[in-house]
Design an enzyme around this catalytic site. Structure first.
Site, PDB file in Angstrom:
ATOM      1  N   GLU A 117      89.165  23.534 -64.078  1.00 42.76           N
ATOM      2  CA  GLU A 117      88.535  22.793 -63.033  1.00 42.76           C
ATOM      3  C   GLU A 117      88.572  21.200 -63.648  1.00 42.76           C
ATOM      4  O   GLU A 117      88.149  20.885 -64.664  1.00 42.76           O
ATOM      5  CB  GLU A 117      87.014  23.207 -62.850  1.00 42.76           C
ATOM      6  CG  GLU A 117      86.269  22.321 -61.935  1.00 42.76           C
ATOM      7  CD  GLU A 117      86.602  21.887 -60.496  1.00 42.76           C
ATOM      8  OE1 GLU A 117      86.901  22.838 -59.679  1.00 42.76           O
ATOM      9  OE2 GLU A 117      86.795  20.807 -60.271  1.00 42.76           O
ATOM     10  N   ASP A 162      94.207  27.806 -56.092  1.00 43.60           N
ATOM     11  CA  ASP A 162      93.455  27.653 -54.655  1.00 43.60           C
ATOM     12  C   ASP A 162      92.876  26.082 -54.786  1.00 43.60           C
ATOM     13  O   ASP A 162      91.901  25.800 -54.735  1.00 43.60           O
ATOM     14  CB  ASP A 162      92.056  28.434 -54.802  1.00 43.60           C
ATOM     15  CG  ASP A 162      91.145  28.369 -53.705  1.00 43.60           C
ATOM     16  OD1 ASP A 162      91.510  28.010 -52.377  1.00 43.60           O
ATOM     17  OD2 ASP A 162      89.992  28.475 -53.788  1.00 43.60           O
TER      18      ASP A 162
HETATM   19  C1  LIG Z   1      89.040  25.022 -52.979  1.00 46.50           C
HETATM   20  S1  LIG Z   1      88.230  24.614 -54.300  1.00 46.50           S
HETATM   21  C2  LIG Z   1      87.998  26.030 -55.339  1.00 46.50           C
HETATM   22  C3  LIG Z   1      87.109  27.246 -54.695  1.00 46.50           C
HETATM   23  C4  LIG Z   1      87.120  28.643 -55.549  1.00 46.50           C
HETATM   24  N1  LIG Z   1      88.435  28.816 -55.925  1.00 46.50           N
HETATM   25  C5  LIG Z   1      86.417  29.619 -55.008  1.00 46.50           C
HETATM   26  O1  LIG Z   1      87.027  30.477 -54.170  1.00 46.50           O
HETATM   27  O2  LIG Z   1      85.117  29.627 -55.042  1.00 46.50           O
HETATM   28  C6  LIG Z   1      89.118  23.723 -55.127  1.00 46.50           C
HETATM   29  C7  LIG Z   1      88.468  23.033 -56.447  1.00 46.50           C
HETATM   30  O3  LIG Z   1      89.668  22.267 -57.207  1.00 46.50           O
HETATM   31  C8  LIG Z   1      88.950  21.406 -58.039  1.00 46.50           C
HETATM   32  N2  LIG Z   1      90.265  20.458 -57.963  1.00 46.50           N
HETATM   33  C9  LIG Z   1      90.976  19.342 -57.490  1.00 46.50           C
HETATM   34  N3  LIG Z   1      92.267  19.154 -58.091  1.00 46.50           N
HETATM   35  C10 LIG Z   1      92.210  19.664 -59.271  1.00 46.50           C
HETATM   36  C11 LIG Z   1      93.241  19.866 -60.187  1.00 46.50           C
HETATM   37  N4  LIG Z   1      94.368  19.087 -60.118  1.00 46.50           N
HETATM   38  N5  LIG Z   1      93.106  20.719 -61.117  1.00 46.50           N
HETATM   39  C12 LIG Z   1      91.775  21.542 -61.195  1.00 46.50           C
HETATM   40  N6  LIG Z   1      90.762  21.624 -60.149  1.00 46.50           N
HETATM   41  C13 LIG Z   1      91.012  20.713 -59.472  1.00 46.50           C
HETATM   42  C14 LIG Z   1      88.247  20.703 -56.983  1.00 46.50           C
HETATM   43  O4  LIG Z   1      87.062  19.838 -57.715  1.00 46.50           O
HETATM   44  C15 LIG Z   1      87.391  22.011 -56.345  1.00 46.50           C
HETATM   45  O5  LIG Z   1      86.452  22.332 -57.049  1.00 46.50           O
END
Ligand SMILES: C[S@@+](CC[C@H](N)C(=O)[O-])C[C@H]1O[C@@H](n2cnc3c(N)ncnc32)[C@H](O)[C@@H]1O
Length: 273
Positions: A117, A162
């Protein structure tokens, strides 16, 4: 302002994603050997549906709220609801588990979760939520670098990708990650969630995945809501899906189509490639 999943937790897309995820983990659990779960965009792992953000959009009401109100119609949905009840022991639906929670609930003692994350506060919350669970490692880092974590020593497992899909190049970045990851861990299972807002952009992903020369299936789910700005359809693309996955999911996706419907055109489809 960065993407905040608490506005969307428990919506139809989360339900669809987490039901498919449970089915994949069930399949991995059919063999005794331990697996490793790598998640690139993990979020906090827990969401408060009574919080301001969730209440403001109300998206959970037409998602998990509808399932919660009904008896479970398939064994898979029964497990989904049982796990949800474990998080809401007083019978009021308030706590919605994120993907890391669903997977941890199904993981055995020797299975492992590696969660990436990028946003510092979210990663800190995720760490706090899994404190004391020695199966779980949280990395505050860019999930698009997660190919470097492969192959896992268990030699079997699943990577869930995701992303928020806010960057204009996100579909391209996912395709590139799949290319790098499968080059290092060809037999791993890969799952990518994606929104179906811009059909043209979304069609590129299955095409890029098919070009990797692995077997796969593209699952798409549509609530049938009239398209007015809000997302009403999404997909889950799977590479190297476990044997019999679509057959195992079919009765549950049929129930989700009926329960989560927003219009006569509600549908789901599985396209193997
Ligand atoms: C759609 S949410 C994830 C939800 C989770 N997979 C669930 O189903 O409960 C996307 C997440 O990715 C994080 N994020 C955004 N860009 C990112 C990156 N380049 N690498 C890792 N995390 C990232 C955001 O902060 C957010 O918490």
């Amino acid at each position: 302002v960065h993407y905040q999943h608490q506005f969307h937790a428990g919506n139809f897309a989360d339900v669809f994603k987490h039901v498919v995820l449970l089915a994949v983990i069930d399949a991995l659990n059919r063999k005794p050997g331990p697996w490793c779960y790598v998640e690139t965009h993990a979020g906090t792992g827990e969401y408060d549906l009574h919080g301001d953000a969730a209440r403001r959009t109300g998206e959970a009401a037409s998602g998990v709220g509808r399932l919660w109100a009904q008896p479970a119609a398939t064994p898979l949905l029964q497990r989904y609801l049982e796990l949800l009840h474990q998080h809401n022991p007083d019978g009021v639906l308030r706590h919605y588990p994120g993907s890391p929670r669903w997977v941890a609930a199904c993981a055995r003692d020797d299975d492992r979760l590696v969660l990436c994350e990028r946003v510092p506060q979210i990663a800190a919350e995720l760490k706090q939520n899994f404190r004391g669970d020695r199966r779980v490692a949280v990395h505050q880092r860019d999930g698009y670098e997660a190919a470097g974590l492969l192959p896992p020593r268990e030699k079997r497992g699943l990577m869930l990708i995701d992303p928020p899909f806010e960057r204009p190049d996100e579909f391209r970045a996912v395709g590139e990650l799949l290319r790098q990851a499968t080059a290092r861990f060809a037999h791993g299972v890969y799952a990518v969630w994606y929104p179906l807002k811009n059909r043209h952009a979304a069609e590129r992903l299955p095409r890029a995945a098919a070009a990797l020369g692995r077997e796969g299936v593209d699952l798409q789910f549509d609530t049938g809501a009239p398209a007015q700005g809000q997302m009403h359809a999404c997909g889950m693309l799977l590479l190297n899906p476990p044997f019999g996955l679509v057959e195992a999911l079919t009765p549950s996706l049929e129930v989700l189509r009926e329960v989560l419907t927003q219009g006569p055109r509600a549908s789901w489809v599985a396209r193997p490639f």
